[in-house]
Design a protein around this motif. Sequence first.
Motif, mmCIF file in Angstrom:
data_model
loop_
_atom_site.group_PDB
_atom_site.id
_atom_site.type_symbol
_atom_site.label_atom_id
_atom_site.label_comp_id
_atom_site.label_asym_id
_atom_site.label_seq_id
_atom_site.Cartn_x
_atom_site.Cartn_y
_atom_site.Cartn_z
ATOM 1 N N ALA A 304 -22.312 97.350 -12.021
ATOM 2 C CA ALA A 304 -22.932 97.736 -13.292
ATOM 3 C C ALA A 304 -21.876 98.092 -14.333
ATOM 4 C CB ALA A 304 -23.871 98.918 -13.068
ATOM 5 N N GLU A 305 -20.838 98.824 -13.914
ATOM 6 C CA GLU A 305 -19.802 99.255 -14.859
ATOM 7 C C GLU A 305 -18.961 98.090 -15.358
ATOM 8 O OE1 GLU A 305 -19.213 102.072 -16.275
ATOM 9 O OE2 GLU A 305 -20.790 103.201 -15.261
ATOM 10 N N PHE A 306 -18.728 97.096 -14.505
ATOM 11 C CA PHE A 306 -17.863 95.966 -14.874
ATOM 12 C C PHE A 306 -18.676 94.699 -15.129
ATOM 13 C CE2 PHE A 306 -15.192 98.874 -12.473
ATOM 14 C CZ PHE A 306 -14.064 98.950 -13.267
ATOM 15 N N GLY A 307 -19.953 94.843 -15.367
ATOM 16 C CA GLY A 307 -20.798 93.671 -15.570
ATOM 17 C C GLY A 307 -20.530 92.925 -16.858
ATOM 18 N N LYS A 308 -19.874 93.575 -17.841
ATOM 19 C CA LYS A 308 -19.617 92.930 -19.130
ATOM 20 C C LYS A 308 -18.188 92.404 -19.249
ATOM 21 C CE LYS A 308 -22.796 96.191 -21.355
ATOM 22 N NZ LYS A 308 -22.889 97.097 -20.182
ATOM 23 N N VAL A 309 -17.387 92.540 -18.200
ATOM 24 C CA VAL A 309 -15.985 92.111 -18.259
ATOM 25 C C VAL A 309 -15.913 90.587 -18.297
ATOM 26 C CG1 VAL A 309 -13.773 92.077 -17.050
ATOM 27 C CG2 VAL A 309 -15.142 94.172 -17.084
ATOM 28 N N ARG A 310 -15.227 90.075 -19.305
ATOM 29 C CA ARG A 310 -15.033 88.630 -19.425
ATOM 30 C C ARG A 310 -13.559 88.250 -19.588
ATOM 31 N NH1 ARG A 310 -19.190 89.301 -17.776
ATOM 32 N NH2 ARG A 310 -21.237 88.473 -18.409
ATOM 33 N N LEU A 330 -6.141 89.824 -5.641
ATOM 34 C CA LEU A 330 -7.119 88.764 -5.408
ATOM 35 C C LEU A 330 -8.518 89.337 -5.207
ATOM 36 C CD1 LEU A 330 -5.162 86.273 -3.117
ATOM 37 C CD2 LEU A 330 -5.555 86.157 -5.572
ATOM 38 N N GLY A 331 -8.601 90.519 -4.590
ATOM 39 C CA GLY A 331 -9.905 91.167 -4.451
ATOM 40 C C GLY A 331 -10.516 91.504 -5.796
ATOM 41 N N ILE A 332 -9.695 92.009 -6.722
ATOM 42 C CA ILE A 332 -10.163 92.309 -8.087
ATOM 43 C C ILE A 332 -10.595 91.031 -8.788
ATOM 44 C CG2 ILE A 332 -9.416 93.124 -10.358
ATOM 45 C CD1 ILE A 332 -7.520 95.043 -8.850
ATOM 46 N N TRP A 333 -9.757 90.014 -8.681
ATOM 47 C CA TRP A 333 -10.016 88.740 -9.359
ATOM 48 C C TRP A 333 -11.334 88.129 -8.886
ATOM 49 C CZ3 TRP A 333 -5.464 84.736 -10.031
ATOM 50 C CH2 TRP A 333 -5.810 83.811 -11.022
ATOM 51 N N LYS A 334 -11.531 88.068 -7.565
ATOM 52 C CA LYS A 334 -12.751 87.473 -7.015
ATOM 53 C C LYS A 334 -13.989 88.284 -7.390
ATOM 54 C CE LYS A 334 -10.360 85.429 -3.048
ATOM 55 N NZ LYS A 334 -10.165 85.486 -1.568
ATOM 56 N N ALA A 335 -13.874 89.601 -7.297
ATOM 57 C CA ALA A 335 -15.032 90.449 -7.605
ATOM 58 C C ALA A 335 -15.445 90.310 -9.065
ATOM 59 C CB ALA A 335 -14.705 91.904 -7.275
ATOM 60 N N LEU A 336 -14.489 90.330 -9.982
ATOM 61 C CA LEU A 336 -14.814 90.211 -11.404
ATOM 62 C C LEU A 336 -15.362 88.831 -11.727
ATOM 63 C CD1 LEU A 336 -11.834 92.085 -13.134
ATOM 64 C CD2 LEU A 336 -14.180 92.890 -12.794
ATOM 65 N N ARG A 337 -14.866 87.810 -11.054
ATOM 66 C CA ARG A 337 -15.372 86.467 -11.328
ATOM 67 C C ARG A 337 -16.818 86.312 -10.852
ATOM 68 N NH1 ARG A 337 -12.433 81.065 -9.156
ATOM 69 N NH2 ARG A 337 -13.272 81.859 -7.202
ATOM 70 N N GLU A 338 -17.121 86.927 -9.718
ATOM 71 C CA GLU A 338 -18.497 86.877 -9.231
ATOM 72 C C GLU A 338 -19.433 87.663 -10.145
ATOM 73 O OE1 GLU A 338 -18.498 88.258 -5.252
ATOM 74 O OE2 GLU A 338 -17.412 86.524 -4.450
ATOM 75 N N ASN A 342 -18.558 83.462 -13.032
ATOM 76 C CA ASN A 342 -17.545 82.445 -13.306
ATOM 77 C C ASN A 342 -17.232 82.270 -14.789
ATOM 78 O OD1 ASN A 342 -17.065 81.183 -10.509
ATOM 79 N ND2 ASN A 342 -19.291 81.134 -10.701
ATOM 80 N N ASP A 343 -17.648 83.232 -15.608
ATOM 81 C CA ASP A 343 -17.327 83.173 -17.030
ATOM 82 C C ASP A 343 -16.094 84.019 -17.351
ATOM 83 O OD1 ASP A 343 -17.694 82.302 -19.614
ATOM 84 O OD2 ASP A 343 -18.976 83.985 -20.167
ATOM 85 N N LEU A 344 -15.323 84.383 -16.330
ATOM 86 C CA LEU A 344 -14.141 85.228 -16.514
ATOM 87 C C LEU A 344 -12.946 84.376 -16.886
ATOM 88 C CD1 LEU A 344 -12.996 88.175 -16.097
ATOM 89 C CD2 LEU A 344 -12.254 87.365 -13.848
ATOM 90 N N ARG A 345 -12.263 84.762 -17.953
ATOM 91 C CA ARG A 345 -11.030 84.081 -18.357
ATOM 92 C C ARG A 345 -9.854 84.980 -17.994
ATOM 93 N NH1 ARG A 345 -14.032 81.073 -18.373
ATOM 94 N NH2 ARG A 345 -12.681 80.611 -16.607
ATOM 95 N N THR A 346 -8.841 84.390 -17.369
ATOM 96 C CA THR A 346 -7.707 85.146 -16.841
ATOM 97 C C THR A 346 -6.419 84.668 -17.480
ATOM 98 O OG1 THR A 346 -8.860 85.328 -14.718
ATOM 99 C CG2 THR A 346 -6.522 85.864 -14.736
ATOM 100 N N SER A 347 -5.539 85.610 -17.791
ATOM 101 C CA SER A 347 -4.193 85.269 -18.260
ATOM 102 C C SER A 347 -3.180 86.038 -17.427
ATOM 103 C CB SER A 347 -4.023 85.595 -19.751
ATOM 104 O OG SER A 347 -4.239 86.969 -20.003
ATOM 105 N N LEU A 348 -2.121 85.353 -17.022
ATOM 106 C CA LEU A 348 -1.092 85.921 -16.165
ATOM 107 C C LEU A 348 0.228 85.900 -16.926
ATOM 108 C CD1 LEU A 348 -3.033 83.750 -14.409
ATOM 109 C CD2 LEU A 348 -1.857 84.872 -12.522
ATOM 110 N N TRP A 349 0.988 87.014 -16.838
ATOM 111 C CA TRP A 349 2.190 87.173 -17.654
ATOM 112 C C TRP A 349 3.326 87.748 -16.826
ATOM 113 C CZ3 TRP A 349 1.321 86.001 -22.940
ATOM 114 C CH2 TRP A 349 -0.013 85.847 -23.281
#
Length: 654
Positions: A304-310, A330-338, A342-349
């Motif tokens: 519920a708290e991270f439901g709006k993260v894109r 990877l656990g964070i990445w998979k959880a947020l994408r689910e 699958n509307d999550l956009r990721t940038s790595l730096w």
Amino acid sequence: MTDIFRLLSRSTSFAKGAFGGSNVPQSRTTTRKTTAAAAANTDAVPTELDFFGTGSQPRKRKKPHDEEKEEVGSELDVVDPVLEDDDAIRKVLAQHKLRFTILSDTTTTTTTTTTTTTTTAEGKKKKKKKQQQSLLVPPLTSFAQLRSPRHGYALSKRVYENILRQGYTAPTEVQMGALPVLMRKGCVVDGAVDLLTCAPTGSGKTLAYVVPLLDEILAAREKGVREKGVRAVVVAPTKELAAQIVNEVMKLAVGTGVKVSLMRKGMAATSAKGESAGIHVTSDILVSTPLLLLHAIESEEGKAEFGKVRRLVLDEADVLLDELFKDQTLGIWKALREIANNDLRTSLWSATISSGTEEVARNMILSSTTTAPPPPPPTLLRFIVGIKDTALPTVHQTLIYTATEPGKLLALRQLFTTSFHPPALIFVQSVPRAQALYAEILYDLPTPGRIAVLHVSLTDTARADTMARFRRGEVWVLITTDLLARGVDFRGVRLVINYDIPTTVVAYIHRVGRTGRAGAEDGCAVTYYTKEDVGYVKGIANVIAVAQKTKGGAAVGEGVQKWLLDALPKSSKRERKLLKKRGVEARGAGVEGRKKSRISTKSGYERQKTDARRGAVEASKKRKLVAELEGDSDGDDHQDSDGDDGEVFGGIEE
């Protein structure tokens, strides 16, 4: 050279010209202006002592808000041509050494790929080769373009003003390439894009990913989306880096209403029964270290708290996807994408991106999804600035052979009295060595209290206080481990000393990157190595050689010579792996390691005498303890009933 110790140890009197004066004759008008400026700024810090450049200029009178807006808005009148010609774009990209390539296997349409209708093997080979060519991304040549619809941008005026107020006059190379990709949908490839960026240390990567986050959030508000909740997450490997990111976001978000917060343990509290009590974050952007964030997402209220993260940002991605943090990240990445469907956009730096990191990111992006039918995966775009995995050519880098551990200490003390330019960072291999070096050189500077130590064993409060003192210039020398090797921005650091060689070439690049920030050319990096380190130095020497070649040669006494590169042995893959895992074993925690890694210049004979005295004291304490256990309360000093001393027989003297 200026007698730096004499200047730094003064309290109220300063050398003539310390306030930026000159021996050049001045006119009366200039003299009156200088005198008036000095009188209006009685608390000004002398130029020679103003390490971080915060107090050398007189305070400016604040302008009215309308006047300030007019001054900033005048920049928008600059008309920049739109780079539509491929040759012009290619010329700018080559000039700034910017390269874009696609890492994922998704079918895309690019500005350089042409469609060919051929079924022959030769035709397929040519098509694949074309797709691997660098993409032509129109770069951002001026911040004023961010306010120009003609260039395809619509950045908030308030964010634009904040950029200029922070002193950013022109975009750096990483900002020139990353901002167009992250802020202009469909400008490079069709469909969604995830970005993997490799740019040198101190090149402005934070602004390059913060501005698109603010633009995304403010654009959603203009469309009527005003629900509270986290919309973007930034992950960093250390608390120091996470706190720095929060500070930078706050500067750029002034007056926009966008809130940012640092993830703390209290946000993911647990009940008395040990069950998760969930979190409640009202900020738009959340910055956190991996473990805290993973626990929060896995809680009952996490979805519920991270439901709006894109938007997900991985700062220092090569560390976050390395062995230590890989599972958490990877656990964070998979959880947020689910959660984001699958509307999550990721940038790595990062300043260093290995092929292993690229492969992990590619597999993650192309992995199967839980929805049916799965949407097409995003395109993973790699963006490289300059030469990949190299140190800054603007930093003067030197290798110094000291033979032994005492030789390091002698070389460091010689540096303190000859060419010492504070503030300085000293990197060591472990926490015990950081404490030992701190105790040994604590009083080596003429003014006490100017040396501090920072490592993970200290409390969060102590670490924050030490960082603040170093930034204010109260601490001139900061001894630390690789805790501060990544991401932390000290723009005034002039000297980096690798007292212990780094365990990897990547670690060396990041350590050196603590100086020479934002294009500064007065940074120096010194690396000491002993006979135990000879087998591990070749990689570092190669990095220095590439940097000095990029710069166009090395000055006298700087860099490495060809004969040294040829003479240094090449370490095996197994040796490099063990070095990364354990460090130099001669400085380990074992008995032999403690003997070889002592940080002291005391001779072996003096140490033997000290050890003998210490052994005699310990033996005496043991004899007294044994005597007390046998009922002799007075120990060795009691007398028998016959009047004889109760001393232990020690032989007959000749």
